[in-house]
Design an enzyme around this catalytic site. Structure first.
Site, PDB file in Angstrom:
ATOM      1  N   ASP A 143      -5.386   5.889   2.723  1.00 15.99           N
ATOM      2  CA  ASP A 143      -5.741   4.511   2.456  1.00 15.99           C
ATOM      3  C   ASP A 143      -7.178   4.048   2.986  1.00 15.99           C
ATOM      4  O   ASP A 143      -7.709   4.715   3.925  1.00 15.99           O
ATOM      5  CB  ASP A 143      -4.715   3.532   3.321  1.00 15.99           C
ATOM      6  CG  ASP A 143      -4.768   2.141   2.627  1.00 15.99           C
ATOM      7  OD1 ASP A 143      -3.842   1.911   1.693  1.00 15.99           O
ATOM      8  OD2 ASP A 143      -5.614   1.557   2.874  1.00 15.99           O
ATOM      9  N   HIS A 170       1.020  -1.137   0.051  1.00 14.22           N
ATOM     10  CA  HIS A 170      -0.126  -0.026   0.015  1.00 14.22           C
ATOM     11  C   HIS A 170       0.935   1.299   0.139  1.00 14.22           C
ATOM     12  O   HIS A 170       0.419   2.202  -0.534  1.00 14.22           O
ATOM     13  CB  HIS A 170      -0.958   0.164   1.217  1.00 14.22           C
ATOM     14  CG  HIS A 170      -1.994  -0.973   1.124  1.00 14.22           C
ATOM     15  ND1 HIS A 170      -3.195  -0.643   1.419  1.00 14.22           N
ATOM     16  CD2 HIS A 170      -1.957  -2.313   1.037  1.00 14.22           C
ATOM     17  CE1 HIS A 170      -4.202  -1.808   1.258  1.00 14.22           C
ATOM     18  NE2 HIS A 170      -3.261  -2.733   1.159  1.00 14.22           N
TER      19      HIS A 170
HETATM   20  O1  UPG Z   1      11.903  -7.827  -1.869  1.00 13.69           O
HETATM   21  C1  UPG Z   1      11.006  -7.099  -2.220  1.00 13.69           C
HETATM   22  C2  UPG Z   1       9.556  -7.766  -2.191  1.00 13.69           C
HETATM   23  C3  UPG Z   1       8.605  -7.006  -2.706  1.00 13.69           C
HETATM   24  N1  UPG Z   1       9.198  -5.647  -3.249  1.00 13.69           N
HETATM   25  C4  UPG Z   1       7.751  -4.613  -3.601  1.00 13.69           C
HETATM   26  O2  UPG Z   1       6.810  -4.952  -2.722  1.00 13.69           O
HETATM   27  C5  UPG Z   1       5.567  -4.621  -3.397  1.00 13.69           C
HETATM   28  C6  UPG Z   1       4.454  -5.841  -3.100  1.00 13.69           C
HETATM   29  O3  UPG Z   1       3.172  -5.895  -3.510  1.00 13.69           O
HETATM   30  P1  UPG Z   1       1.944  -6.606  -4.136  1.00 13.69           P
HETATM   31  O4  UPG Z   1       2.980  -7.426  -5.177  1.00 13.69           O
HETATM   32  O5  UPG Z   1       1.012  -5.876  -4.402  1.00 13.69           O
HETATM   33  O6  UPG Z   1       2.186  -7.979  -3.033  1.00 13.69           O
HETATM   34  P2  UPG Z   1       1.832  -7.525  -1.481  1.00 13.69           P
HETATM   35  O7  UPG Z   1       2.569  -6.795  -0.853  1.00 13.69           O
HETATM   36  O8  UPG Z   1       1.568  -9.141  -0.779  1.00 13.69           O
HETATM   37  O9  UPG Z   1       0.333  -6.860  -1.431  1.00 13.69           O
HETATM   38  C7  UPG Z   1      -0.684  -6.762  -0.767  1.00 13.69           C
HETATM   39  O10 UPG Z   1      -1.404  -5.483  -1.209  1.00 13.69           O
HETATM   40  C8  UPG Z   1      -1.699  -5.365  -2.683  1.00 13.69           C
HETATM   41  C9  UPG Z   1      -2.308  -4.158  -2.764  1.00 13.69           C
HETATM   42  O11 UPG Z   1      -3.513  -3.902  -2.353  1.00 13.69           O
HETATM   43  C10 UPG Z   1      -2.769  -6.468  -2.963  1.00 13.69           C
HETATM   44  O12 UPG Z   1      -3.236  -6.759  -4.271  1.00 13.69           O
HETATM   45  C11 UPG Z   1      -2.229  -8.067  -2.353  1.00 13.69           C
HETATM   46  O13 UPG Z   1      -3.275  -8.947  -2.617  1.00 13.69           O
HETATM   47  C12 UPG Z   1      -1.864  -7.776  -0.872  1.00 13.69           C
HETATM   48  O14 UPG Z   1      -1.174  -8.804  -0.278  1.00 13.69           O
HETATM   49  C13 UPG Z   1       5.809  -4.636  -4.860  1.00 13.69           C
HETATM   50  O15 UPG Z   1       5.801  -3.334  -5.292  1.00 13.69           O
HETATM   51  C14 UPG Z   1       7.153  -5.184  -4.927  1.00 13.69           C
HETATM   52  O16 UPG Z   1       7.834  -4.605  -6.117  1.00 13.69           O
HETATM   53  C15 UPG Z   1       9.852  -5.287  -3.490  1.00 13.69           C
HETATM   54  O17 UPG Z   1      10.276  -4.240  -4.347  1.00 13.69           O
HETATM   55  N2  UPG Z   1      11.025  -5.996  -2.852  1.00 13.69           N
END
Ligand code: UPG
Length: 471
Positions: free
Chosen positions: A122, A19
Site C-alpha cells: 500500500d 484498502h
Molecule cells: O458492511 C459493510 C461495509 C463496507 N463494506 C465494503 O467496504 C468497502 C468500503 O470501501 P469504500 O467504499 O472505498 O469506503 P471507505 O472504507 O470509507 O474507503 C476509504 O478508502 C477508499 C479507497 O482508498 C477511499 O476511496 C475512501 O475515500 C476512504 O474513506 C467496500 O468494498 C464495501 O463493499 C462491506 O462489504 N460491508
C-alpha cells in the site's frame, strides 16, 4: 524464467477495509491465473482475511505482530477499530514499526532461492520500497483510489504554490490534465490541502509520496474504459517510467467462483430480507463506508428522510451509540432493514431489488455500484470522495448529488428534506432514470473488462509476463 506454478506475489495491504478488500480480490484474480499469493498482515487482520480466502488454497497468510504504541487503543490493528479519525495519524505512524518483521519475512523468501516476482504494498507503507530495493524485488504500489482522483491530488500537491493565488471559484487549470468536469479550489477535499495539515501528517505523506514516485509500477483498481484518458497525466508523476496497471474493478474477481454460503454468512439477515423484496429496482441501499464519522444527529436526519421517502431501504449503520428516533420504528417496520453488522455490500448491490445507492463515494463503493449498474445518490464526506462524486455525477452521469450545507463544521450537513428529495429523484425522478441507464451501460463495460479478452484481464496477464521476464 520461473514456471507458472512456482511464481508467487507478495501482497502487503494497509490495515483499512477500503484498502484491504480490493487486494484480497486481486489475490483471487492472481490465483485464477495460477499465481500463488502470500499476504503479509497482522494477527487480527489475518483472522478476518482467513474466512475470505478459505476456498483459495494458493493464497496464504503470513502474520507479523502489530506494535504496541502509546496513544492508540489496545488491540487496534485496523482503522475501522479506531474510535475516531483523530487516531488516524498515530495509526499511520505505528505501521512504520512493521518494517523489521516485514523485512525478515521477505529476506527469508529471497534467501530460500524462491523470491516473489514482486511485492504489491500500500501507498501508506512507503518504507516497503527501500526493503524491496535492498532485496532486489520490484515493488508495485497500490493506493485504493481511482486514476483521476490520484492525478488531481498529485497535481495539486506539486502545484501548491501556484494554487495559493488562485481564487476559490474560478475553474482550475491543472497542467497536463483534461478534467471531465469543472473543478474549483473549493471543490478540493481538505485532505488535498496538505500544507494546511498537521506538520507530522505532512511529513508522513511527503515520505510515502517519495517512495510512491520511485516504485516499479502502480496497481490500479480501475479499468481503462473508465479512466484511460487520465493515465498519461498520472504516469507523469513517476520517475522511473513506472506504468499504471488498471486491473479492476477488482470486486468482480472476488465474485468469480465465490462460495455463496461463505459470502452469505456475513449478511444472512440482509440477504434474507432482500430475497423478500420482489420488485426490481425498488430498494435504496445506504452505506457510508468504513471511515467517515457521521454524527448521530445526522443519522437521525437520514432516518427521517428514509421514512418520508416511502421507499424500501437497507441501511448499514456503524455508529454504536445511535438508535432509531422514537416513533420511527413502527413507521418503517417491514419496509426498512437497519444492518449493524458487516454485510456483503458488493453482493447486495448486485441484487435485482436494489435500485439506488446513497453513498459516501469511497472509490470501492463507486466501482461496486458501477459494476452492478446501480445509480448513486452522492454524498461525499472525507478524503478524495468529493472528487469521486464529481466524476460519477458530472463526468459519467451515473448518479446525482445531495444538497449539502456550506459549513463543514455543522453537525447536520444534509437536511432530512434534501436527503428525501435526493432519494425520490434517484429512485423515481427523470434524472435518476437517466443515471440508471448510464450506469447500467457502464456496468456492462466493467464486467467485460475482467473477462477473458477484456482490458483488465489482458493487463493482468501482461503484468505477470513482464514481472516474470524481469526476474
Ligand atoms: O458492511 C459493510 C461495509 C463496507 N463494506 C465494503 O467496504 C468497502 C468500503 O470501501 P469504500 O467504499 O472505498 O469506503 P471507505 O472504507 O470509507 O474507503 C476509504 O478508502 C477508499 C479507497 O482508498 C477511499 O476511496 C475512501 O475515500 C476512504 O474513506 C467496500 O468494498 C464495501 O463493499 C462491506 O462489504 N460491508
Amino acid at each position: 524464467m520461473p514456471s507458472a506454478l512456482s511464481s508467487y506475489v507478495v501482497i502487503f495491504p494497509f490495515m483499512a477495509q477500503g484498502h484491504t478488500l480490493p487486494l484480497l480480490d486481486l489475490s483471487k484474480a492472481l490465483s485464477q491465473q495460477q499465481i500463488k499469493v502470500t499476504i503479509i498482515t497482522t494477527p487480527s487482520n489475518a483472522k478476518s482475511m482467513a474466512k475470505t480466502i478459505s476456498n483459495h488454497p494458493t493464497i496464504s497468510l503470513v502474520e507479523i505482530p502489530f506494535p504496541t504504541v502509546d496513544g492508540l487503543p489496545k488491540d487496534c490493528e485496523n482503522t475501522s477499530q479506531l474510535p475516531s479519525m483523530e487516531f488516524h495519524l498515530p495509526f499511520l505512524l505505528a505501521t512504520k514499526q512493521l518494517r523489521k518483521p516485514f523485512e525478515q519475512v521477505l529476506q527469508t523468501m529471497v534467501e530460500s532461492k524462491t523470491p516473489p516476482i514482486c511485492v504489491i504494498s500500500d501507498f501508506f507503507l512507503g518504507w516497503t520500497l527501500a526493503s524491496c530495493q535492498a532485496l532486489g524485488v520490484p515493488r508495485l504500489v497500490f493506493h485504493g483510489m481511482g486514476i483521476l482522483s490520484m492525478s488531481i491530488t498529485k497535481s495539486t500537491w506539486s502545484h501548491a504554490q501556484q494554487l495559493e493565488s488562485t481564487s476559490m471559484i474560478d475553474p482550475l487549470d491543472l497542467p497536463g490534465m483534461k478534467l471531465p468536469f469543472t473543478l474549483t479550489k473549493s471543490d478540493l477535499p481538505g485532505s488535498i490541502n496538505l500544507p494546511n495539515h498537521d506538520e507530522m501528517f505532512y511529513q508522513f505523506i511527503q515520505e510515502v509520496g517519495e517512495a510512491d514516485a520511485k516504485s516499479w509500477g502502480v496497481v490500479v483498481n480501475s479499468f481503462e474504459e473508465l479512466e484511460k484518458s487520465h493515465i498519461p497525466a498520472f504516469e507523469s508523476f513517476y520517475i522511473n517510467g513506472a506504468k499504471a496497471w488498471c486491473l479492476g474493478p477488482l470486486c468482480l474477481y472476488g465474485k468469480m467462483g465465490s462460495n455463496k454460503s461463505t459470502n452469505q454468512n456475513h449478511s444472512c439477515t440482509s440477504t434474507q430480507w432482500l430475497a423478500d423484496q420482489v420488485k426490481p429496482d425498488s430498494v435504496i441501499y445506504v452505506s457510508f463506508g468504513t471511515q467517515a464519522d457521521v454524527s448521530d444527529s445526522q443519522l437521525d436526519e437520514v432516518a427521517f428522510a428514509l421514512e418520508e421517502s416511502g421507499f424500501p431501504f437497507l441501511w448499514v449503520v456503524r455508529s454504536k451509540t445511535w438508535s432509531l428516533p422514537a416513533g420511527l420504528e413502527e413507521k418503517v417496520k417491514g419496509r426498512g432493514l437497519i444492518a449493524r453488522e458487516w454485510v456483503d455490500q458488493s453482493q447486495i448491490l448486485s441484487h435485482r431489488a436494489i435500485g439506488g445507492f446513497l453513498s459516501h463515494c469511497g472509490w470501492n463503493s463507486v466501482l461496486e455500484s458501477v459494476s452492478a449498474g446501480v445509480p448513486v445518490l452522492a454524498w461525499p464526506m472525507i478524503a478524495e470522495q468529493s472528487l469521486n462524486a464529481k466524476f460519477l455525477v458530472d463526468g459519467l452521469g451515473a448518479g446525482i448529488s445531495v444538497k449539502r450545507v456550506q459549513n463543514p463544521d455543522a453537525k447536520i450537513l444534509v437536511s432530512r428534506q434534501d436527503i428525501c428529495e435526493g432519494v425520490e429523484e434517484l429512485m423515481g425522478g427523470s434524472r435518476g432514470r437517466s443515471a440508471r441507464e448510464r450506469v447500467q451501460a457502464l456496468g456492462r463495460v466493467a464486467r467485460r473488462a475482467v473477462q477473458k479478452g477484456g482490458s483488465s484481464h489482458d493487463t493482468l496477464n501482461k503484468l505477470i509476463d513482464k514481472l516474470r521476464v524481469s526476474m
